[in-house]
Design a protein around this motif. Structure first.
Motif, mmCIF file in Angstrom:
data_model
loop_
_atom_site.group_PDB
_atom_site.id
_atom_site.type_symbol
_atom_site.label_atom_id
_atom_site.label_comp_id
_atom_site.label_asym_id
_atom_site.label_seq_id
_atom_site.Cartn_x
_atom_site.Cartn_y
_atom_site.Cartn_z
ATOM 1 N N SER A 112 1.465 -6.956 -2.473
ATOM 2 C CA SER A 112 0.840 -7.458 -1.273
ATOM 3 C C SER A 112 -0.808 -7.352 -1.518
ATOM 4 C CB SER A 112 0.852 -6.370 0.321
ATOM 5 O OG SER A 112 0.193 -5.113 -0.335
ATOM 6 N N SER B 9 3.753 -3.842 5.007
ATOM 7 C CA SER B 9 3.929 -3.780 6.600
ATOM 8 C C SER B 9 4.311 -5.107 7.319
ATOM 9 C CB SER B 9 2.796 -3.383 7.286
ATOM 10 O OG SER B 9 1.475 -4.339 6.933
ATOM 11 N N ASN C 14 10.801 0.571 4.577
ATOM 12 C CA ASN C 14 9.705 1.048 5.105
ATOM 13 C C ASN C 14 9.703 2.225 6.077
ATOM 14 O OD1 ASN C 14 7.138 1.270 7.011
ATOM 15 N ND2 ASN C 14 6.777 -0.751 5.963
ATOM 16 N N ILE D 106 1.364 -11.963 -3.344
ATOM 17 C CA ILE D 106 1.990 -12.925 -2.737
ATOM 18 C C ILE D 106 1.330 -12.938 -1.088
ATOM 19 C CG2 ILE D 106 4.126 -13.249 -1.483
ATOM 20 C CD1 ILE D 106 5.472 -11.577 -3.550
ATOM 21 N N ARG E 117 0.714 -1.293 0.042
ATOM 22 C CA ARG E 117 -0.168 -0.022 -0.094
ATOM 23 C C ARG E 117 0.947 1.182 -0.095
ATOM 24 N NH1 ARG E 117 -5.246 -0.596 2.239
ATOM 25 N NH2 ARG E 117 -4.415 -2.076 3.966
ATOM 26 N N THR F 101 -3.595 -15.833 0.469
ATOM 27 C CA THR F 101 -4.509 -16.014 -0.768
ATOM 28 C C THR F 101 -3.896 -15.625 -2.034
ATOM 29 O OG1 THR F 101 -5.327 -13.708 0.024
ATOM 30 C CG2 THR F 101 -6.834 -15.869 0.435
HETATM 31 C C1 LIG Z 1 -8.143 -14.196 4.822
HETATM 32 C C2 LIG Z 1 -6.997 -13.070 4.604
HETATM 33 C C3 LIG Z 1 -6.275 -13.174 3.733
HETATM 34 C C4 LIG Z 1 -5.371 -12.284 3.226
HETATM 35 N N1 LIG Z 1 -4.342 -12.722 2.179
HETATM 36 C C5 LIG Z 1 -3.249 -11.891 2.039
HETATM 37 C C6 LIG Z 1 -2.357 -12.195 0.993
HETATM 38 O O1 LIG Z 1 -2.198 -13.468 0.334
HETATM 39 N N2 LIG Z 1 -1.320 -11.350 0.702
HETATM 40 C C7 LIG Z 1 -1.390 -10.200 1.566
HETATM 41 O O2 LIG Z 1 -0.289 -9.186 1.206
HETATM 42 N N3 LIG Z 1 -2.098 -9.744 2.483
HETATM 43 C C8 LIG Z 1 -3.020 -10.831 2.688
HETATM 44 N N4 LIG Z 1 -4.124 -10.221 3.428
HETATM 45 C C9 LIG Z 1 -4.248 -8.990 3.947
HETATM 46 C C10 LIG Z 1 -3.265 -8.591 4.929
HETATM 47 O O3 LIG Z 1 -3.888 -8.857 6.152
HETATM 48 C C11 LIG Z 1 -2.928 -7.148 5.185
HETATM 49 O O4 LIG Z 1 -3.984 -6.316 5.085
HETATM 50 C C12 LIG Z 1 -2.025 -6.741 3.929
HETATM 51 O O5 LIG Z 1 -0.870 -7.851 3.735
HETATM 52 C C13 LIG Z 1 -1.519 -5.498 3.869
HETATM 53 O O6 LIG Z 1 -0.707 -4.989 2.692
HETATM 54 P P1 LIG Z 1 0.361 -3.795 2.913
HETATM 55 O O7 LIG Z 1 1.521 -4.241 3.699
HETATM 56 O O8 LIG Z 1 0.654 -3.491 1.660
HETATM 57 O O9 LIG Z 1 -0.606 -2.796 3.403
HETATM 58 P P2 LIG Z 1 -0.318 -1.823 4.937
HETATM 59 O O10 LIG Z 1 -0.425 -3.112 6.102
HETATM 60 O O11 LIG Z 1 -1.032 -0.714 5.037
HETATM 61 O O12 LIG Z 1 1.185 -1.412 4.949
HETATM 62 C C14 LIG Z 1 1.764 -0.461 4.184
HETATM 63 C C15 LIG Z 1 3.225 -0.273 4.900
HETATM 64 O O13 LIG Z 1 3.759 0.867 3.833
HETATM 65 C C16 LIG Z 1 4.598 1.731 4.739
HETATM 66 N N5 LIG Z 1 4.594 2.842 4.031
HETATM 67 C C17 LIG Z 1 3.764 3.798 3.639
HETATM 68 N N6 LIG Z 1 4.211 4.986 2.929
HETATM 69 C C18 LIG Z 1 5.663 4.748 2.790
HETATM 70 C C19 LIG Z 1 6.743 5.391 2.143
HETATM 71 N N7 LIG Z 1 6.575 6.472 1.554
HETATM 72 N N8 LIG Z 1 8.142 4.794 2.226
HETATM 73 C C20 LIG Z 1 7.996 3.576 2.791
HETATM 74 N N9 LIG Z 1 7.192 2.954 3.598
HETATM 75 C C21 LIG Z 1 5.829 3.473 3.537
HETATM 76 C C22 LIG Z 1 3.672 1.811 6.139
HETATM 77 O O14 LIG Z 1 4.505 2.144 7.157
HETATM 78 C C23 LIG Z 1 3.205 0.413 6.173
HETATM 79 O O15 LIG Z 1 3.913 -0.343 6.819
HETATM 80 C C24 LIG Z 1 -5.272 -11.113 3.767
HETATM 81 C C25 LIG Z 1 -6.218 -10.592 4.770
HETATM 82 C C26 LIG Z 1 -7.007 -11.664 5.102
HETATM 83 C C27 LIG Z 1 -8.171 -11.537 6.306
#
Ligand SMILES: Cc1cc2nc3c(=O)[nH]c(=O)nc-3n(C[C@H](O)[C@H](O)[C@H](O)COP(=O)(O)OP(=O)(O)OC[C@H]3O[C@@H](n4cnc5c(N)ncnc54)[C@H](O)[C@@H]3O)c2cc1C
Length: 325
Positions: free
Chosen positions: A238, A271, A290, A253, A213, A256
């Motif tokens: 993600s 994250s 991050n 990755i 994200r 799911t």
């Molecule tokens: C049943 C189920 C299955 C799921 N399956 C998957 C799956 O297969 N794969 C998966 O990935 N997730 C899955 N999820 C979702 C998972 O729980 C997380 O919500 C998801 O992985 C979060 O994605 P993220 O790390 O990209 O986003 P976030 O958790 O929002 O993290 C974003 C990160 O970016 C950092 N950031 C923001 N801006 C910057 C910047 N400018 N420079 C550096 N860092 C920055 C933030 O500090 C934060 O740590 C599943 C959830 C459920 C409930």
């Protein structure tokens, strides 16, 4: 022969895939322990011409299943070859095609199935598969029950075995036996249309630059793509990034999404949620970028770079490019 180890060998654009080379060497090692031979089941463009080449990676024989059409179309021929073989194990790459063919074989032939395996051994003439379970908290060792049908089908993630070129030996090549009569032989593909976006073989990539994200949008992913290009790697994501529509779901990755095992995984703006972690935790080296020093990914990264990805990634890419010149 009873000690033979079969493996699925996919050919792409006239060449044996990296997975085929890895499984040929893995099967050869296991066949050595079992007193049999490594036997490839080859399919895909160029399989007929390239089959003998698998001998360089340890295959003694290769059965060519077919070249044309989608990979699942060879499942009937694969079932016929498996029925004839009496082999003790069939190693299958944990790729979309490998999974499809494995599922068809397990269903049609009532075979025991294992994996994704992080290791396979032959112990007292029995196939033993080692899997990480409960997010890696336990390592489970399984084997077929006595009297189970053979071969045991074992799903193998990329980079579990290392391709080993053992000289210039050519494998003996034969055509698949007739698929007629088997349940899978009764299926024909009516239509097969290429998806809009070509699938990227994340499972085979040895370097993955994955964005989350924090990458902020499609444009941000272009920055990651440039880093992946200079490293000769692939881009992953993600679920948050895939759900946002910034990349195709094929790149997701995790729990799911896809399970990957690269030599190097670089997580950018991710994250490190457990559902993502289960898809990449067997990467050999993990680098995280991050801006949040408390992001969970920092707890399991080998190198945790705290800072703004938009400042770090372009500079890293430029630096790597200049070193390549
Ligand atoms: C049943 C189920 C299955 C799921 N399956 C998957 C799956 O297969 N794969 C998966 O990935 N997730 C899955 N999820 C979702 C998972 O729980 C997380 O919500 C998801 O992985 C979060 O994605 P993220 O790390 O990209 O986003 P976030 O958790 O929002 O993290 C974003 C990160 O970016 C950092 N950031 C923001 N801006 C910057 C910047 N400018 N420079 C550096 N860092 C920055 C933030 O500090 C934060 O740590 C599943 C959830 C459920 C409930």
């Amino acid at each position: 022969m009873a000690g033979d180890i079969l493996f699925l060998a996919e050919f792409v654009d006239g060449r044996a895939s990296r997975a085929a080379q890895e499984l040929a060497s893995g099967a050869a090692g296991l066949a050595g322990e079992a007193g049999g031979a490594a036997v490839g089941l080859a399919y895909g463009a160029g399989a007929t011409a390239g089959a003998a080449e698998l001998g360089r990676f340890g295959a003694s024989r290769v059965v060519v299943l077919g070249e044309a059409g989608p990979a699942i179309g060879v499942a009937g021929a694969a079932a016929a070859a498996v029925r004839e073989s009496q082999a003790m194990a069939l190693l299958v790459p944990a790729t979309p095609n490998g999974r499809d063919i494995a599922a068809a074989l397990v269903g049609a032939l009532d075979l025991p199935a294992f994996g994704p395996a992080r290791g396979v051994r032959i112990v007292d003439g029995v196939v033993r598969s080692e899997q990480a379970t409960l997010q890696g908290a336990f390592i489970t060792v399984s084997e077929p029950v006595p009297g189970a049908p053979t071969p045991a089908v074992v799903l193998i993630p990329a980079n579990t075995f290392t391709p080993e070129e053992g000289g210039s030996a050519e494998a003996e090549v034969s055509a698949a036996p007739s698929a007629a009569g088997g349940r899978l032989g009764e299926v024909s593909i009516v239509e097969s249309v290429a998806a809009e976006q070509a699938s990227v073989n994340l499972e085979e990539a040895s370097v993955i630059v994955a964005g989350g994200r924090g990458v902020g949008g499609e444009e941000g992913f272009e920055t990651l793509r440039q880093l992946a290009d200079v490293l000769g790697g692939a881009v992953g994501a993600s679920r948050a990034a895939a759900d946002a529509g910034w990349v195709a779901y094929q790149l997701q990755i995790g729990q799911t999404g896809k399970v990957v095992k690269p030599s190097l995984y670089i997580g950018v703006g991710i994250s490190g949620a457990i559902q993502h972690r289960v898809g990449m935790q067997t990467a050999e080296h993990v680098i995280a970028i991050n801006k949040d020093p408390d992001a969970p990914i920092g707890e399991f990264a080998d190198l945790f770079v705290v800072g703004d990805l938009f400042a770090i990634v372009p500079r890293l890419t430029d630096e790597l490019r200049s070193r390549k010149r």
